[in-house]
Write a protein that holds these residues in place. Structure first.
Motif, PDB file in Angstrom:
ATOM      1  N   HIS A 166       3.838  -1.629  -3.443  1.00  0.00           N
ATOM      2  CA  HIS A 166       5.058  -0.974  -3.915  1.00  0.00           C
ATOM      3  C   HIS A 166       4.749   0.478  -4.262  1.00  0.00           C
ATOM      4  CE1 HIS A 166       3.285  -1.372  -7.945  1.00  0.00           C
ATOM      5  NE2 HIS A 166       3.011  -2.629  -7.609  1.00  0.00           N
ATOM      6  N   ALA A 167       5.805   1.289  -4.366  1.00  0.00           N
ATOM      7  CA  ALA A 167       5.643   2.703  -4.690  1.00  0.00           C
ATOM      8  C   ALA A 167       4.940   2.863  -6.036  1.00  0.00           C
ATOM      9  CB  ALA A 167       7.006   3.388  -4.720  1.00  0.00           C
ATOM     10  N   GLY A 168       3.988   3.793  -6.078  1.00  0.00           N
ATOM     11  CA  GLY A 168       3.244   4.063  -7.301  1.00  0.00           C
ATOM     12  C   GLY A 168       1.913   3.342  -7.378  1.00  0.00           C
ATOM     13  N   LYS A 169       1.699   2.342  -6.523  1.00  0.00           N
ATOM     14  CA  LYS A 169       0.455   1.579  -6.554  1.00  0.00           C
ATOM     15  C   LYS A 169      -0.690   2.425  -5.991  1.00  0.00           C
ATOM     16  CE  LYS A 169      -1.549  -2.882  -5.112  1.00  0.00           C
ATOM     17  NZ  LYS A 169      -1.670  -3.498  -6.436  1.00  0.00           N
ATOM     18  N   THR A 170      -1.862   2.297  -6.583  1.00  0.00           N
ATOM     19  CA  THR A 170      -3.064   2.966  -6.095  1.00  0.00           C
ATOM     20  C   THR A 170      -3.920   1.963  -5.332  1.00  0.00           C
ATOM     21  OG1 THR A 170      -3.067   4.511  -7.959  1.00  0.00           O
ATOM     22  CG2 THR A 170      -5.130   4.256  -6.757  1.00  0.00           C
ATOM     23  N   ILE A 171      -4.315   2.341  -4.113  1.00  0.00           N
ATOM     24  CA  ILE A 171      -5.088   1.437  -3.267  1.00  0.00           C
ATOM     25  C   ILE A 171      -6.232   2.198  -2.603  1.00  0.00           C
ATOM     26  CG2 ILE A 171      -3.176  -0.147  -2.800  1.00  0.00           C
ATOM     27  CD1 ILE A 171      -2.693   1.273  -0.175  1.00  0.00           C
ATOM     28  N   ASN A 172      -7.215   1.453  -2.110  1.00  0.00           N
ATOM     29  CA  ASN A 172      -8.337   2.035  -1.373  1.00  0.00           C
ATOM     30  C   ASN A 172      -8.340   1.462   0.040  1.00  0.00           C
ATOM     31  OD1 ASN A 172      -9.543   3.557  -3.581  1.00  0.00           O
ATOM     32  ND2 ASN A 172     -10.059   1.557  -4.450  1.00  0.00           N
ATOM     33  N   LEU A 173      -8.327   2.354   1.041  1.00  0.00           N
ATOM     34  CA  LEU A 173      -8.220   1.932   2.435  1.00  0.00           C
ATOM     35  C   LEU A 173      -9.097   2.794   3.332  1.00  0.00           C
ATOM     36  CD1 LEU A 173      -4.336   1.654   3.011  1.00  0.00           C
ATOM     37  CD2 LEU A 173      -5.942  -0.260   2.886  1.00  0.00           C
ATOM     38  N   HIS A 174      -9.330   2.283   4.520  1.00  0.00           N
ATOM     39  CA  HIS A 174      -9.867   3.115   5.597  1.00  0.00           C
ATOM     40  C   HIS A 174      -9.101   2.731   6.852  1.00  0.00           C
ATOM     41  CE1 HIS A 174     -12.915   5.733   7.451  1.00  0.00           C
ATOM     42  NE2 HIS A 174     -12.731   4.962   8.512  1.00  0.00           N
ATOM     43  N   GLN A 200     -10.927   5.349   1.295  1.00  0.00           N
ATOM     44  CA  GLN A 200     -10.149   6.498   0.836  1.00  0.00           C
ATOM     45  C   GLN A 200      -9.179   6.046  -0.246  1.00  0.00           C
ATOM     46  OE1 GLN A 200      -9.960   9.894   2.036  1.00  0.00           O
ATOM     47  NE2 GLN A 200      -8.588  10.120   0.284  1.00  0.00           N
ATOM     48  N   GLY A 201      -9.146   6.775  -1.347  1.00  0.00           N
ATOM     49  CA  GLY A 201      -8.181   6.478  -2.401  1.00  0.00           C
ATOM     50  C   GLY A 201      -6.800   6.999  -2.023  1.00  0.00           C
ATOM     51  N   TYR A 202      -5.783   6.147  -2.124  1.00  0.00           N
ATOM     52  CA  TYR A 202      -4.405   6.521  -1.799  1.00  0.00           C
ATOM     53  C   TYR A 202      -3.459   6.092  -2.924  1.00  0.00           C
ATOM     54  CZ  TYR A 202      -5.337   7.393   3.227  1.00  0.00           C
ATOM     55  OH  TYR A 202      -5.783   7.879   4.422  1.00  0.00           O
ATOM     56  N   LYS A 203      -2.356   6.826  -3.033  1.00  0.00           N
ATOM     57  CA  LYS A 203      -1.238   6.389  -3.868  1.00  0.00           C
ATOM     58  C   LYS A 203      -0.059   6.125  -2.944  1.00  0.00           C
ATOM     59  CE  LYS A 203       1.586   7.583  -7.899  1.00  0.00           C
ATOM     60  NZ  LYS A 203       1.846   8.600  -8.955  1.00  0.00           N
ATOM     61  N   VAL A 204       0.605   4.990  -3.131  1.00  0.00           N
ATOM     62  CA  VAL A 204       1.751   4.628  -2.299  1.00  0.00           C
ATOM     63  C   VAL A 204       2.972   5.430  -2.756  1.00  0.00           C
ATOM     64  CG1 VAL A 204       3.276   2.762  -1.554  1.00  0.00           C
ATOM     65  CG2 VAL A 204       0.840   2.299  -1.946  1.00  0.00           C
ATOM     66  N   GLU A 205       3.522   6.234  -1.829  1.00  0.00           N
ATOM     67  CA  GLU A 205       4.721   7.023  -2.143  1.00  0.00           C
ATOM     68  C   GLU A 205       6.002   6.261  -1.839  1.00  0.00           C
ATOM     69  OE1 GLU A 205       4.024  11.763  -1.954  1.00  0.00           O
ATOM     70  OE2 GLU A 205       4.354  10.796  -0.024  1.00  0.00           O
ATOM     71  N   GLU A 206       6.013   5.559  -0.701  1.00  0.00           N
ATOM     72  CA  GLU A 206       7.233   4.866  -0.285  1.00  0.00           C
ATOM     73  C   GLU A 206       6.875   3.686   0.606  1.00  0.00           C
ATOM     74  OE1 GLU A 206      11.552   5.958   1.784  1.00  0.00           O
ATOM     75  OE2 GLU A 206       9.753   7.038   2.429  1.00  0.00           O
ATOM     76  N   VAL A 207       7.610   2.600   0.458  1.00  0.00           N
ATOM     77  CA  VAL A 207       7.476   1.440   1.331  1.00  0.00           C
ATOM     78  C   VAL A 207       8.849   1.185   1.948  1.00  0.00           C
ATOM     79  CG1 VAL A 207       6.868  -0.999   1.500  1.00  0.00           C
ATOM     80  CG2 VAL A 207       5.680   0.465  -0.154  1.00  0.00           C
ATOM     81  N   LYS A 208       8.937   1.365   3.270  1.00  0.00           N
ATOM     82  CA  LYS A 208      10.223   1.247   3.959  1.00  0.00           C
ATOM     83  C   LYS A 208      10.198   0.070   4.926  1.00  0.00           C
ATOM     84  CE  LYS A 208      13.504   3.893   6.792  1.00  0.00           C
ATOM     85  NZ  LYS A 208      13.738   5.184   7.485  1.00  0.00           N
ATOM     86  N   LYS A 209      11.062  -0.911   4.699  1.00  0.00           N
ATOM     87  CA  LYS A 209      11.125  -2.075   5.575  1.00  0.00           C
ATOM     88  C   LYS A 209      11.941  -1.741   6.821  1.00  0.00           C
ATOM     89  CE  LYS A 209      11.886  -7.074   5.593  1.00  0.00           C
ATOM     90  NZ  LYS A 209      12.207  -8.269   4.773  1.00  0.00           N
TER      91      LYS A 209
END
Length: 306
Positions: free
Chosen positions: A101-109, A209-218
């Motif tokens: 969801h928007a605002g969540k912090t995640i780590n991805l590659h 890579q550290g990311y913050k989720v800005e938007e999740v669009k279905k």
């Protein structure tokens, strides 16, 4: 109305021409999927420094990616290997649907780990060298790889997977040319499809890579086709029809000015998956109990109807 009729006749003419002579891959793509913009992953393979427009195998060059590149295994009947379980890049791709969801912090590659993009070859060149286990020695020779090398091992794995998915009428297929990929997608979903892919702007860290989720669009909830790039001397995609998926586009902003538009797919029915699939180990759930979701890497294309 007249304009639409002329447009339809033009497309029909192209399809007839394609059946009798070699046609530029981009023209073929447009003739089969006239309203679908070509995804960047495919364009990159067409713009590679290779003689794309030649129909002669002798003048074709091949590109093998870094053998250390990880190719996540999404095949549902596969058990997770110890290497996959230990690999943080692969494990980090999986989520439960409600966890993003928007605002969540995640780590991805999610960016490609290699700058070497295997090129598409013309369909007749691909068909002149079948992806078959009884042709392995010829394939090694063509790609200039030693039979006892790690590259040969990965090429053999691709050959084995493609042999098991050799029937285009089934729901999985190895597309060894752009034309065969487009044909498979259209046969499963029709011509009104949208191509989805992950795009990363900036340089991701080499680990996570550290990311913050800005938007999740279905975008949709329906059947889809997903095409994963395989390890081979030219562009080969393992494509499979995937029922009951929900597709999302996720906007991410990362550290060091990295930004991404990432494709995120949720499989709503996992009851037929292997209980030892990596997703269940990472998420601590069982088959059929909840939707399993994952991000797609840059070199993966998802096709969804609209």
């Amino acid at each position: 109305m007249v304009f639409h009729l002329l447009q339809a006749l033009a497309v029909l003419f192209l399809v007839v021409v394609v059946g009798h002579a070699a046609v530029d891959p981009e023209i073929y793509f447009k003739s089969v999927l006239p309203n679908t913009p070509m995804p960047k992953a495919i364009k990159d393979s067409l713009s590679n420094d290779i003689s794309i427009n030649t129909n002669h195998k002798e003048s074709t060059s091949y590109v093998l990616s870094d053998p250390n590149q990880v190719f996540p295994n999404y095949k549902y009947n596969c058990e997770a290997t110890p290497e996959q379980i230990m690999d943080k890049k692969t494990s980090a791709l999986f989520f439960l649907e409600n966890d993003l969801h928007a605002g969540k912090t995640i780590n991805l590659h999610i960016s490609k780990d290699t700058t070497a993009t295997p090129p598409f070859v013309p369909r007749d060149v691909a068909e002149s060298m079948p992806i078959a286990s009884n042709k392995l020695q010829d394939i090694y020779k063509e790609f200039k790889v030693k039979p006892d090398s790690i590259e040969a091992k990965l090429v053999k794995e691709t050959v084995n997977e493609c042999e098991m998915a050799s029937n285009k009428d089934a729901d999985q297929y190895c597309a060894a040319s752009l034309e065969s990929m487009v044909d498979f997608v259209a046969s499963k979903l029709g011509k009104r499809v949208k191509a989805m892919e992950t795009r990363v702007v900036g340089n991701e860290s080499r680990s996570l890579q550290g990311y913050k989720v800005e938007e999740v669009k279905k975008l949709n909830g329906d059947d889809g086709v997903v095409c994963h790039q395989e390890y081979y001397g030219y562009a080969v995609y393992f494509c499979h029809k995937t029922p009951k998926i929900s597709a999302y586009m996720v906007s991410l902003v990362g550290e060091n000015n990295v930004r991404a538009k990432a494709t995120f797919l949720c499989h709503e029915d996992t009851s037929s998956w292997s209980p030892k699939h990596l997703a269940f180990i990472v998420l601590n759930v069982k088959p059929g109990t909840s939707a399993v979701c994952h991000f797609l890497l840059e070199n993966v294309v998802a096709w969804v109807p609209y």
